[in-house]
Design a protein around this motif. Structure first.
Motif, short mmCIF file in Angstrom:
data_model
loop_
_atom_site.label_atom_id
_atom_site.label_comp_id
_atom_site.label_asym_id
_atom_site.label_seq_id
_atom_site.Cartn_x
_atom_site.Cartn_y
_atom_site.Cartn_z
N GLN A 1 -6.49 9.13 2.17
CA GLN A 1 -7.85 9.94 2.16
C GLN A 1 -8.70 8.73 2.24
O GLN A 1 -10.07 9.16 2.35
CB GLN A 1 -7.44 10.78 0.69
CG GLN A 1 -9.01 11.58 0.52
CD GLN A 1 -8.55 12.25 0.68
OE1 GLN A 1 -7.61 12.83 1.02
NE2 GLN A 1 -9.45 13.28 1.67
N THR A 2 -9.00 7.52 1.56
CA THR A 2 -10.48 6.65 1.81
C THR A 2 -10.99 6.46 2.88
O THR A 2 -12.39 6.88 3.08
CB THR A 2 -10.00 5.60 0.93
OG1 THR A 2 -9.62 5.82 -0.83
CG2 THR A 2 -10.92 4.80 0.73
N ILE A 3 -9.62 6.23 3.54
CA ILE A 3 -10.23 6.18 5.36
C ILE A 3 -10.44 7.73 5.61
O ILE A 3 -11.69 7.43 6.87
CB ILE A 3 -9.08 5.87 5.98
CG1 ILE A 3 -8.63 3.96 5.36
CG2 ILE A 3 -8.51 5.61 8.06
CD1 ILE A 3 -6.99 3.16 5.76
N ASP B 1 1.33 -1.10 0.25
CA ASP B 1 -0.37 0.36 -0.01
C ASP B 1 1.11 1.16 0.00
O ASP B 1 -0.03 2.18 0.08
CB ASP B 1 -0.75 0.27 1.07
CG ASP B 1 -2.23 -1.04 0.75
OD1 ASP B 1 -2.49 -1.10 0.05
OD2 ASP B 1 -2.06 -2.33 1.49
N HIS C 1 -10.48 0.33 3.98
CA HIS C 1 -9.81 0.02 2.61
C HIS C 1 -8.96 -1.47 3.50
O HIS C 1 -8.91 -1.95 4.73
CB HIS C 1 -8.25 0.37 2.62
CG HIS C 1 -7.31 0.08 1.32
ND1 HIS C 1 -7.62 -0.35 0.47
CD2 HIS C 1 -6.02 -0.26 2.37
CE1 HIS C 1 -6.26 -1.55 0.13
NE2 HIS C 1 -5.44 -0.96 1.09
N GLY D 1 -14.37 6.31 4.24
CA GLY D 1 -14.70 4.41 3.53
C GLY D 1 -13.45 3.30 3.99
O GLY D 1 -13.12 3.33 5.46
N ASP E 1 -3.81 7.98 -1.28
CA ASP E 1 -5.27 7.49 -1.62
C ASP E 1 -6.36 6.66 -0.46
O ASP E 1 -6.76 6.92 0.23
CB ASP E 1 -5.27 6.77 -2.82
CG ASP E 1 -4.69 7.65 -4.07
OD1 ASP E 1 -4.86 8.59 -4.39
OD2 ASP E 1 -4.51 6.92 -4.67
N ARG E 2 -4.90 5.68 0.15
CA ARG E 2 -5.20 4.71 1.06
C ARG E 2 -6.06 5.56 2.56
O ARG E 2 -6.84 5.18 2.63
CB ARG E 2 -4.20 3.96 1.59
CG ARG E 2 -3.53 3.11 1.29
CD ARG E 2 -4.36 2.00 0.22
NE ARG E 2 -4.05 0.84 -0.68
CZ ARG E 2 -4.16 0.84 -1.89
NH1 ARG E 2 -4.99 1.74 -2.48
NH2 ARG E 2 -3.72 0.26 -2.74
N ASN F 1 -11.89 9.65 4.39
CA ASN F 1 -13.03 9.80 4.05
C ASN F 1 -14.25 9.02 4.69
O ASN F 1 -15.72 9.11 4.24
CB ASN F 1 -13.52 10.15 2.69
CG ASN F 1 -12.41 11.28 2.08
OD1 ASN F 1 -12.53 12.16 3.02
ND2 ASN F 1 -12.60 11.12 1.05
#
Length: 493
Positions: free
Chosen positions: A117-119, A108, A125, A123, A114-115, A121
């Motif tokens: 930002q996903t978390i 990762d 992973h 989201g 990106d990882r 937000n």
């Protein structure tokens, strides 16, 4: 204009992890993240964990829980685990520690922005599934370099840098961002290990040995010198193997003089050396090259032949003492440190006495002693003849006491010596803080240090000449010699 995302990196474990954190910091900064020092001031706290031994794993879990406690009381919104413990346990760690909002493996790292930002937000992973990383590269070292381009190797960041990260260094600067202003920095020489020590799980989650190309090591060293670094420490799981996958097992002998000639670098230090792989040519370079520290971080682990065989290692007391004699015949003041495991399965009272005989004769500058404990997935965990925990604890205490006495004696032997000391802190006389630095025989974090009798005129990052006038345990007390403590304009910068 939206507020910049903030991230804090909390690093545990060894110098290799520190390099990995600075590579992650470089990637994040290049992608617009703002790096902050304290987790309480960050949107995301990234904890770079250690998975080496039980105590280190506990420290990693504690750090994750401490960061999690910040959520709801400040800016921190997410806590993410990376590093060796995250790589080694993956989903298992995620299930056991729901307080971590993400558990990211080495694969990762290239997409760390990106990882996160996903978390951030909200989201999810999915935590990775651990795998034996030794199987990701060819068995033959000669075939590894091309394959290595397709395998995640922390600390082996691409040489071509995203625009703007370090423009003064040009296109060959490393993907790295310094996280402190220390005049000392580690440079990763290689990753992974091909040895199969029966007590060690590192190869399974760090993978097979793969060297960085000399041009990349040189480029990173030049970049660090531009950042004000005066000493570099070469790190990997086994520096004595450097170059074998590049077709030249003696590559370190040719690289060291080149590193020592980099403008601004005052000292080059090599760590993590395997006694069984020490070559006469490498000893010669380490003991005769200007600016290369005559420093030997030798992984002895034990000296009783039976215990070493059970560890899948080589050597004995006499061979190890012979190696030390060879080193000191070239540089009597050479620094030597090592780590040892006591209470290994099947270790007898005679084996322990043999180890104590070696320690007493070896005159080591620094000694680390660990009590044996089973590590998941290792051969030694399957051994019979395990010693009771109380026996291991008693032996650990006994050898630790001996080690403390011996390193103090070794420090006393250095009284009267004149040393080249890199100043790391000038202290504050008003607050009772000592000025200190390190000599060639002292690596950061693991060894002792030099305490100056006066900090007047000293500057952080300056190499000064000092005479040892006393000791405080393993630490030396030294007096800067006349003329050496003058603060030059360059040192002040």
């Amino acid at each position: 204009m939206p507020e910049r995302r903030t991230v804090a990196l909390v690093t545990l474990g060894c110098a290799r992890n520190e390099v990995d954190s600075e590579e992650l910091a470089g990637r994040l900064e290049a992608d617009g993240w703002h790096l902050v020092e304290d987790a309480e001031n960050a949107d995301v706290a990234v904890v770079n964990t250690c998975g080496f031994v039980e105590a280190a794993k506990k420290d990693s879990v504690d750090a994750l829980l401490e960061a999690n406690d910040l959520k709801g009381h400040g800016r921190t919104q997410a806590v993410v685990a990376v590093g060796c413990m995250a790589e080694r346990y993956g989903k298992e760690l995620a299930e056991a520690l729901p307080e971590a909002d993400g558990v990211l493996g080495f694969d990762d790292y290239a997409d760390i922005s990106d990882r996160l930002q996903t978390i951030l937000n909200g989201g999810i992973h999915a935590a990775h599934t651990p795998r034996d990383r030794r199987k990701l590269l060819p068995i033959s070292p000669a075939e590894r370099q091309d394959a290595g381009a397709e395998v995640a190797l922390p600390g082996h960041g691409p040489a071509d840098l995203p625009e703007g990260l370090a423009p003064e260094s040009g296109p060959r600067a490393p993907l790295r961002r310094r996280l402190d202003g220390s005049p000392v920095a580690s440079v990763k020489l290689a990753s992974g290990c091909d040895r199969r020590c029966s007590f060690c799980a590192i190869p399974s989650f760090r993978g097979s040995f793969i060297s960085r190309r000399p041009s990349d090591v040189l480029g990173e060293t030049r970049w660090l010198a531009e950042q004000g670094v005066k000493e570099i420490m070469l790190v990997s799981e086994n520096n004595t193997s450097y170059g074998k996958d590049l077709g030249d097992i003696r590559l370190l002998e040719t690289l060291l003089p080149e590193l020592a000639e980099v403008d601004g670098i005052e000292r080059v230090r090599v760590s993590y050396l395997q006694p069984a792989e020490m070559r006469p040519g490498l000893i010669d370079v380490l003991t005769s090259t200007p600016k290369v520290a005559p420093y030997f971080d030798l992984s002895f682990q034990h000296s009783a032949p039976g215990v070493l065989r059970a560890m899948r290692r080589f050597g004995n007391t006499e061979q190890f003492l012979g190696l030390l004699d060879t080193i000191r015949s070239k540089v009597p003041q050479a620094g030597v440190r090592s780590n040892f495991i006591v209470g290994f399965p099947g270790e007898s009272a005679d084996d322990l006495a043999e180890l104590e005989r070696f320690l007493t004769a070896a005159r080591l500058d620094a000694i680390g002693v660990f009590g044996y404990s089973d590590e998941d997935g290792t051969e030694a965990a399957t051994y019979e003849n395990k010693l009771d925990e109380d026996v291991v604890a008693e032996r650990l205490a006994r050898v630790s006491r001996l080690a403390e006495e011996l390193v103090s004696q070794r420090a006393e032997e250095r009284v009267g010596e004149t040393l080249q000391v890199l100043v790391e802190s000038t202290g504050s006389a008003a607050e009772g803080e000592a000025a200190y630095g390190r000599a060639a025989h002292q690596a950061p974090e693991t060894d002792g240090q030099v305490l100056f009798t006066s900090g007047e005129g000293l500057a952080v990052g300056r190499m000064v000449e000092a005479k040892v006038v006393g000791t405080e345990g393993v630490d030396l007390v030294a007096e800067p010699l006349p003329g050496s403590q003058v603060c030059t304009e360059e040192a002040a910068r």
